[in-house]
Motif scaffolding. Structure first.
Motif, PDB file in Angstrom:
ATOM      1  N   MET A   1       0.823  -1.214   0.000  1.00  0.00           N
ATOM      2  CA  MET A   1       0.000   0.000   0.000  1.00  0.00           C
ATOM      3  C   MET A   1       0.850   1.254   0.000  1.00  0.00           C
ATOM      4  O   MET A   1       0.364   2.337  -0.263  1.00  0.00           O
ATOM      5  N   ALA A   2       2.111   1.129   0.305  1.00  0.00           N
ATOM      6  CA  ALA A   2       2.950   2.316   0.463  1.00  0.00           C
ATOM      7  C   ALA A   2       3.694   2.654  -0.812  1.00  0.00           C
ATOM      8  O   ALA A   2       4.812   3.148  -0.783  1.00  0.00           O
ATOM      9  N   SER A   3       3.077   2.385  -1.937  1.00  0.00           N
ATOM     10  CA  SER A   3       3.743   2.706  -3.193  1.00  0.00           C
ATOM     11  C   SER A   3       3.845   4.225  -3.330  1.00  0.00           C
ATOM     12  O   SER A   3       3.037   4.961  -2.753  1.00  0.00           O
ATOM     13  N   PRO A   4       4.829   4.713  -4.093  1.00  0.00           N
ATOM     14  CA  PRO A   4       4.986   6.179  -4.225  1.00  0.00           C
ATOM     15  C   PRO A   4       3.748   6.844  -4.818  1.00  0.00           C
ATOM     16  O   PRO A   4       3.404   7.972  -4.428  1.00  0.00           O
ATOM     17  N   ILE A   5       3.090   6.157  -5.736  1.00  0.00           N
ATOM     18  CA  ILE A   5       1.877   6.739  -6.333  1.00  0.00           C
ATOM     19  C   ILE A   5       0.822   6.964  -5.263  1.00  0.00           C
ATOM     20  O   ILE A   5       0.205   8.034  -5.169  1.00  0.00           O
ATOM     21  N   TYR A   6       0.636   5.933  -4.440  1.00  0.00           N
ATOM     22  CA  TYR A   6      -0.361   6.049  -3.371  1.00  0.00           C
ATOM     23  C   TYR A   6      -0.017   7.189  -2.439  1.00  0.00           C
ATOM     24  O   TYR A   6      -0.866   8.024  -2.102  1.00  0.00           O
ATOM     25  N   PHE A   9      -0.482  10.750  -4.322  1.00  0.00           N
ATOM     26  CA  PHE A   9      -1.770  11.215  -4.872  1.00  0.00           C
ATOM     27  C   PHE A   9      -2.986  10.893  -4.010  1.00  0.00           C
ATOM     28  O   PHE A   9      -3.968  11.604  -4.038  1.00  0.00           O
ATOM     29  N   PHE A  10      -2.939   9.787  -3.303  1.00  0.00           N
ATOM     30  CA  PHE A  10      -4.197   9.335  -2.691  1.00  0.00           C
ATOM     31  C   PHE A  10      -4.198   9.323  -1.171  1.00  0.00           C
ATOM     32  O   PHE A  10      -5.236   9.190  -0.562  1.00  0.00           O
ATOM     33  N   ARG A  11      -3.030   9.442  -0.556  1.00  0.00           N
ATOM     34  CA  ARG A  11      -2.975   9.221   0.887  1.00  0.00           C
ATOM     35  C   ARG A  11      -3.735  10.303   1.647  1.00  0.00           C
ATOM     36  O   ARG A  11      -4.557  10.020   2.502  1.00  0.00           O
ATOM     37  N   THR A  18      -7.401  17.025  -5.146  1.00  0.00           N
ATOM     38  CA  THR A  18      -6.661  17.746  -6.186  1.00  0.00           C
ATOM     39  C   THR A  18      -6.445  16.858  -7.396  1.00  0.00           C
ATOM     40  O   THR A  18      -6.649  17.276  -8.545  1.00  0.00           O
ATOM     41  N   THR A  19      -6.039  15.611  -7.139  1.00  0.00           N
ATOM     42  CA  THR A  19      -5.840  14.670  -8.247  1.00  0.00           C
ATOM     43  C   THR A  19      -7.104  14.541  -9.081  1.00  0.00           C
ATOM     44  O   THR A  19      -7.071  14.624 -10.312  1.00  0.00           O
ATOM     45  N   VAL A  20      -8.241  14.380  -8.379  1.00  0.00           N
ATOM     46  CA  VAL A  20      -9.510  14.183  -9.093  1.00  0.00           C
ATOM     47  C   VAL A  20      -9.819  15.392  -9.965  1.00  0.00           C
ATOM     48  O   VAL A  20     -10.135  15.252 -11.146  1.00  0.00           O
TER      49      VAL A  20
END
Lengths: 62, 287
Positions: A1-6, A9-11, A18-20
């Motif tokens: 779950m701790a991927s850089p993307i997550y 953008f989503f954490r 903002t992403t949305v």
């Protein structure tokens, strides 16, 4: 779950929102532009913007 | 033998009465000849109007149809960006006079037309139109493509379908013209489109069918001016919703996969040895 993307953008909720919004804005622009290009290609020479130069030029000459 | 023959004839007559020809409220002549399906380009759901054709069609309307038919729902401003430039439409509007609002003395004066004005009707009112046309009212053409069965095909067939002479046996009442496509075949409008009637500015040969095609496409535009935008929007809606449909199918499969692929196994409860059997065993031990 701790991927850089997550993490990026989503954490956080603010980052998620903002992403949305940014994605929505970008996608809508791209989609509208793309569909207009495709539509104009299918209907080449049929629409007013394709033929109006004939009548505009004539007025400039007169 | 004669009796039998009569019986057969009667039976055949009865069968004809029951199973025979369909009964229609109208005769074929009253119904009118059904129009041919023509391969229109602009009615395809991925094609816009051919705006050069609209421009020619509007010219035909102005020079031919407008002497009898009104186009009361079309203001000059809608021509701009569809078949005319702003200056052309303004010049066209200024050719006609319209009533002003009442001035300080309550008098209504005349002013030249503006882009927001509607295309004027050839007659002051329906009664004047009837009086000038032998009692027949030339209908308003704004929505004509939507208002007639067969739409563009019907109007094209009607405009080009006048025969040289009515066919033998057809009765054409006084003051009417024969047109097989018109319900009743007697139409007050005579043939109006003849080869070379108008002179197109873009050099297109003005044949009867070319003029009919252009004016019909123009009338289709006047009835559905939003069609270009509507078709484009429809394609965009289909594109977006098909992605959403694919997504929702995937989500459904994802959620249902464990439920659909699980195996339900029934393990019967372990039942203890019945009391009667215990007693038997005890008896056997006692022996």
């Amino acid at each position: 779950m701790a991927s850089p993307i997550y993490n990026l953008f989503f954490r956080k909720n603010t980052a998620m929102l903002t992403t949305v919004f940014v994605t929505m804005f970008g996608f809508q622009m791209a989609f509208d532009t793309g569909s207009t290009v495709l539509w104009d290609k299918i209907n080449q020479g049929r629409q007013w913007k394709d033929i109006k130069s004939r009548y505009m030029e004539k007025e400039d000459e007169e | 033998m004669a009796l039998m023959a009569a019986g057969v004839v009667m039976a055949a007559g009865g069968a004809f009465l029951i199973f025979g020809r369909d009964v229609h409220a109208m005769t074929p002549a009253e119904e009118g000849l059904h129009p041919t399906q023509f391969p229109w380009e602009h009615t395809k759901w991925h094609k816009t109007y051919d705006h050069a054709s609209l421009r020619r069609g509007f010219q035909v309307y102005r020079e031919v149809c407008a002497s009898c038919h009104s186009l009361s729902r079309i203001p000059y401003r809608t021509l701009v960006g569809n078949m005319m430039t702003v200056d052309e439409a303004k010049a066209l509007a200024e050719e006609n006079e319209y009533d002003t609002d009442p001035n300080d003395e309550g008098e209504i004066e005349k002013r030249p037309g503006k882009l927001s004005d509607y295309i004027p009707s050839p007659y002051k009112n329906d009664e004047a139109a009837r009086a000038a046309n032998n009692g027949a009212l030339p209908p308003d053409l704004s929505l004509m493509v939507k208002a007639r069965h067969g739409g563009v095909n019907y109007i094209f067939s009607l405009l080009t379908g006048y025969p040289e002479e009515p066919p033998a046996g057809a009765t054409v009442p006084d003051g009417l013209n024969f047109n097989p496509y018109f319900p009743g075949t007697g139409i007050a409008m005579a043939r109006v489109l003849f080869d070379g009637l108008v002179e197109y500015e873009d050099g297109t040969p003005a044949t009867t069918s070319q003029m009919a095609k252009d004016v019909v496409e123009f009338l289709n535009w006047s009835a559905e001016p939003e069609a270009d935008e509507r078709k484009k929007m429809g394609w965009k809606v289909i594109a977006v919703t098909s992605v959403l449909l694919g997504l929702s199918i995937w989500v459904k499969k994802y959620k249902w996969a464990p439920i659909k692929s699980r195996k339900i196994v029934y393990n019967p409860p372990v039942v203890g040895t019945p009391v009667s059997k215990l007693k038997q065993m005890e008896n056997q031990k006692a022996k």
